[in-house]
Design a protein around this motif. Structure first.
Motif, PDB file in Angstrom:
ATOM      1  N   UNK A 183       0.823  -1.200   0.000  1.00 29.71           N
ATOM      2  CA  UNK A 183       0.000   0.000   0.000  1.00 29.71           C
ATOM      3  C   UNK A 183       0.858   1.250   0.000  1.00 29.71           C
ATOM      4  N   UNK A 184       1.942   1.191   0.778  1.00 26.29           N
ATOM      5  CA  UNK A 184       2.786   2.362   0.908  1.00 26.29           C
ATOM      6  C   UNK A 184       3.379   2.794  -0.409  1.00 26.29           C
ATOM      7  N   UNK A 185       3.695   1.823  -1.282  1.00 27.22           N
ATOM      8  CA  UNK A 185       4.307   2.180  -2.555  1.00 27.22           C
ATOM      9  C   UNK A 185       3.286   2.783  -3.499  1.00 27.22           C
ATOM     10  N   UNK A 186       2.100   2.202  -3.571  1.00 25.08           N
ATOM     11  CA  UNK A 186       1.153   2.615  -4.599  1.00 25.08           C
ATOM     12  C   UNK A 186       0.189   3.705  -4.157  1.00 25.08           C
ATOM     13  N   UNK A 187       0.049   3.942  -2.858  1.00 24.89           N
ATOM     14  CA  UNK A 187      -0.762   5.032  -2.330  1.00 24.89           C
ATOM     15  C   UNK A 187      -2.249   4.905  -2.646  1.00 24.89           C
ATOM     16  N   UNK A 188      -2.691   3.746  -3.103  1.00 20.28           N
ATOM     17  CA  UNK A 188      -4.090   3.594  -3.490  1.00 20.28           C
ATOM     18  C   UNK A 188      -5.014   3.802  -2.283  1.00 20.28           C
ATOM     19  N   UNK A 189      -4.629   3.273  -1.148  1.00 22.48           N
ATOM     20  CA  UNK A 189      -5.518   3.311   0.000  1.00 22.48           C
ATOM     21  C   UNK A 189      -5.483   4.637   0.732  1.00 22.48           C
ATOM     22  N   UNK A 190      -4.642   5.571   0.320  1.00 19.37           N
ATOM     23  CA  UNK A 190      -4.595   6.869   0.967  1.00 19.37           C
ATOM     24  C   UNK A 190      -5.949   7.565   0.893  1.00 19.37           C
ATOM     25  N   UNK A 191      -6.734   7.248  -0.117  1.00 20.53           N
ATOM     26  CA  UNK A 191      -8.053   7.838  -0.284  1.00 20.53           C
ATOM     27  C   UNK A 191      -8.914   7.596   0.944  1.00 20.53           C
ATOM     28  N   UNK A 192      -8.759   6.452   1.566  1.00 21.60           N
ATOM     29  CA  UNK A 192      -9.563   6.119   2.736  1.00 21.60           C
ATOM     30  C   UNK A 192      -8.754   6.201   4.036  1.00 21.60           C
ATOM     31  N   UNK A 193      -7.653   6.923   3.989  1.00 23.95           N
ATOM     32  CA  UNK A 193      -6.818   7.150   5.172  1.00 23.95           C
ATOM     33  C   UNK A 193      -6.218   5.850   5.695  1.00 23.95           C
ATOM     34  N   UNK A 194      -6.084   4.859   4.821  1.00 23.69           N
ATOM     35  CA  UNK A 194      -5.385   3.646   5.224  1.00 23.69           C
ATOM     36  C   UNK A 194      -3.906   3.961   5.370  1.00 23.69           C
ATOM     37  N   UNK A 195      -3.359   3.724   6.541  1.00 19.23           N
ATOM     38  CA  UNK A 195      -1.928   3.906   6.748  1.00 19.23           C
ATOM     39  C   UNK A 195      -1.210   2.583   6.538  1.00 19.23           C
ATOM     40  N   UNK A 196       0.020   2.668   6.048  1.00 21.25           N
ATOM     41  CA  UNK A 196       0.921   1.540   6.215  1.00 21.25           C
ATOM     42  C   UNK A 196       1.521   1.739   7.595  1.00 21.25           C
ATOM     43  N   UNK A 197       1.087   0.948   8.542  1.00 23.07           N
ATOM     44  CA  UNK A 197       1.629   1.073   9.886  1.00 23.07           C
ATOM     45  C   UNK A 197       3.065   0.563   9.906  1.00 23.07           C
ATOM     46  N   UNK A 198       3.786   0.932  10.941  1.00 27.60           N
ATOM     47  CA  UNK A 198       5.192   0.559  11.048  1.00 27.60           C
ATOM     48  C   UNK A 198       5.407  -0.196  12.355  1.00 27.60           C
ATOM     49  N   UNK A 199       5.964  -1.389  12.248  1.00 24.45           N
ATOM     50  CA  UNK A 199       6.170  -2.297  13.381  1.00 24.45           C
ATOM     51  C   UNK A 199       7.642  -2.694  13.356  1.00 24.45           C
ATOM     52  N   UNK A 200       8.375  -2.337  14.398  1.00 23.75           N
ATOM     53  CA  UNK A 200       9.832  -2.510  14.390  1.00 23.75           C
ATOM     54  C   UNK A 200      10.274  -3.426  15.522  1.00 23.75           C
ATOM     55  N   UNK A 201      10.905  -4.523  15.154  1.00 30.26           N
ATOM     56  CA  UNK A 201      11.457  -5.460  16.142  1.00 30.26           C
ATOM     57  C   UNK A 201      12.968  -5.224  16.227  1.00 30.26           C
ATOM     58  N   UNK A 202      13.423  -4.757  17.378  1.00 33.92           N
ATOM     59  CA  UNK A 202      14.831  -4.444  17.582  1.00 33.92           C
ATOM     60  C   UNK A 202      15.474  -5.596  18.351  1.00 33.92           C
ATOM     61  N   UNK A 203      16.525  -6.174  17.770  1.00 37.66           N
ATOM     62  CA  UNK A 203      17.247  -7.279  18.406  1.00 37.66           C
ATOM     63  C   UNK A 203      18.511  -6.748  19.076  1.00 37.66           C
ATOM     64  N   UNK A 204      18.765  -7.220  20.301  1.00 41.26           N
ATOM     65  CA  UNK A 204      19.974  -6.845  21.038  1.00 41.26           C
ATOM     66  C   UNK A 204      20.643  -8.108  21.573  1.00 41.26           C
ATOM     67  N   UNK A 205      21.961  -8.190  21.400  1.00 44.28           N
ATOM     68  CA  UNK A 205      22.735  -9.329  21.928  1.00 44.28           C
ATOM     69  C   UNK A 205      23.642  -8.856  23.055  1.00 44.28           C
ATOM     70  N   UNK A 206      23.773  -9.704  24.087  1.00 44.75           N
ATOM     71  CA  UNK A 206      24.569  -9.375  25.261  1.00 44.75           C
ATOM     72  C   UNK A 206      25.583 -10.476  25.529  1.00 44.75           C
ATOM     73  N   UNK A 207      26.653 -10.161  26.263  1.00 43.38           N
ATOM     74  CA  UNK A 207      27.650 -11.192  26.570  1.00 43.38           C
ATOM     75  C   UNK A 207      27.125 -12.269  27.525  1.00 43.38           C
ATOM     76  N   UNK A 208      26.149 -11.917  28.330  1.00 42.86           N
ATOM     77  CA  UNK A 208      25.506 -12.907  29.196  1.00 42.86           C
ATOM     78  C   UNK A 208      24.126 -12.377  29.577  1.00 42.86           C
TER      79      UNK A 208
END
Length: 483
Positions: free
Chosen positions: A294-319
């Protein structure tokens, strides 16, 4: 000729689509001598699902144009600190219910490693902004109040739908009960209930189209986390391998799939379609199926459809310095700023001995994080973890921050259903325009935002095209508004 419903909204949609798929005069170029019947734009789950459905119906002369160097779309594994992790879709959501989620048998067929996600003990794993865990009584009371509020908003949604009343936001329903989450712990639990699922807050999310949620009502309430070296995307590759030629290593060699082909223009008329790619190539076909996001083509912008953003952040530790064992997989951080690094997951079962944590942010926080250096994000995460577990914890050695919003081919992770958009408008969004058809999780009638939604949407959209191409049933009927 299509039946668009005869309203101003339908007419506006046509005008928007005509602007997007403009009838431009292309410079003369050689197109393929034997053009395919259908060109499919995008090789994510929905595009591949649509292509297989077409192939199964005997329409095998297809051409798939994919903008990136891989198939799978927003199902994508990557290497992080020696591990294979999912930066996009990660769960099979909706399992062990009355109906079988179609993705679940595919995952089991491939013997992907999956892990049941257990959120039941969050009352014992909710942390203050500073000062460690909430006491049991406070946390229990906050979760019980949230459960009562969710029960009220669900009943309100069912009642409004039965009376054919206009849609409202989830937040508006909460206000009806005079119980809007406002304290840090209330906001953290509310975030877990809604933002964590829809990647946008209750104030912009439809009540009637999300409560109750069809995925869990139909397929079951269990969720399974995929953590396998083969990657969740191997499901898409397996579907593709059922109709595309592959070599002995499993690599797709079929000439009907073309990678690194960025579609920039589509010309359509009564006689056919011409698709132009960024490298100047032209491809002719009888029909085109657009599965791009949707975000690329913008078709759904007419109805206020957002491409929501969901971010998974990975962190590594020594222990590891966090609790482990049964009932400790997920924990919440309650900050005065709603959505500030709120939901954490320790991955000891999924990646034993790897000492990896996963924290999820969404919406504005995702956009903010994507625009700053990873070093700043790591410093913020470390401060949050110190608030929870004390100052003497080790520094993270590695961090991975996916950037779906910044990616020009995706501009987000999945669609969210906004306030006021009914099945009527949604059906219009899915409706073909001439010989241009649409698919993607955002066109799924009941399961937008989910992997199974993308898969089922590909099948549904392909069948609409098949009806036209093979049976000459090209009228797309939209039920009147309010029915």
């Amino acid at each position: 000729m299509m039946i668009m419903g005869g309203t101003n909204i339908g007419a506006t949609l046509v005008m928007v689509l005509v602007a997007l798929f403009s009838l431009l005069s292309f410079e003369p170029m050689v197109v393929e001598a034997r053009p395919p019947t259908v060109i499919i734009v995008g090789a994510g789950m929905s595009g591949i699902s649509a292509a297989k459905t077409l192939s199964d119906a005997g329409i095998k002369d297809i051409l798939i144009l994919e903008a990136t160097d891989r198939i799978g779309g927003r199902m994508h594994k990557t290497q992080f600190a020696g591990l294979s992790v999912e930066i996009g879709a990660n769960w099979v959501e909706g399992v062990n219910g009355a109906e079988v989620n179609p993705i679940w048998p595919m995952v089991n067929k491939l013997k992907l490693k999956t892990f049941l996600s257990d959120y039941d003990n969050l009352t014992s794993n909710t942390y203050k902004q500073a000062g460690g865990l909430y006491d049991g009584a406070t946390s229990k009371a906050a979760f019980e109040a949230s459960d009562e509020l969710t029960e009220f908003t669900t009943k309100t949604s069912i009642s409004l739908t039965a009376q054919k009343k206009e849609d409202i936001s989830i937040l508006a329903a909460q206000r009806l009960k005079h119980q809007v989450p406002s304290t840090p712990i209330e906001m953290a639990i509310d975030y877990y209930n809604y933002d964590y699922e829809f990647a946008e807050p209750p104030r912009v999310t439809s009540l009637q189209n999300t409560e109750p949620l069809a995925t869990f009502a139909n397929f079951g309430e269990d969720l399974y986390f995929v953590a396998d070296p083969k990657g969740y995307e191997s499901v898409v590759y397996d579907i593709a391998g059922q109709f595309l030629t592959v070599d002995k290593t499993g690599k797709i060699t079929d000439p009907r799939l073309k990678l690194n082909k960025v579609v920039i223009e589509i010309q359509h008329s009564a006689s056919g379609v011409i698709v132009k790619t960024e490298d100047g190539s032209l491809y002719r076909s009888a029909y085109v199926m657009v599965s791009a996001s949707v975000g690329q083509w913008k078709i759904l912008a007419l109805y206020q459809f957002d491409m929501s953003v969901y971010t998974k952040i990975f962190l590594k530790f020594p222990y590891k310095f966090w609790p482990s064992g049964n009932g400790t997989e997920f924990f919440l951080y309650a900050h005065e700023k709603r959505g500030y690094y709120p939901i954490w997951q320790q991955l000891e079962r999924e990646y034993p001995g790897a000492n990896v944590l996963l924290v999820t942010v969404t919406d504005d926080e995702s956009r903010r994080v994507e625009q700053q250096p990873d070093s700043e994000t790591k410093a913020e995460c470390m401060k949050v973890l110190q608030d929870m577990f004390g100052k003497n914890i080790p520094e993270a050695t590695d961090i991975l921050v996916p950037r779906w919003w910044s990616n020009k081919f995706f501009k987000g992770t999945f669609s969210n259903w906004p306030i006021g958009v009914t099945r009527y408008e949604y059906d219009q969004i899915r409706a073909p325009v001439g010989r241009v058809y649409f698919t993607g999780e955002h066109t799924s009638e009941h399961y937008n935002g989910y992997v199974h939604g993308a898969y089922l949407a590909g099948i549904d959209s392909a069948n609409i095209l098949i009806n036209c191409a093979k049976r000459r049933m090209c009228k797309y009927h939209i039920m009147p508004k309010g029915t």
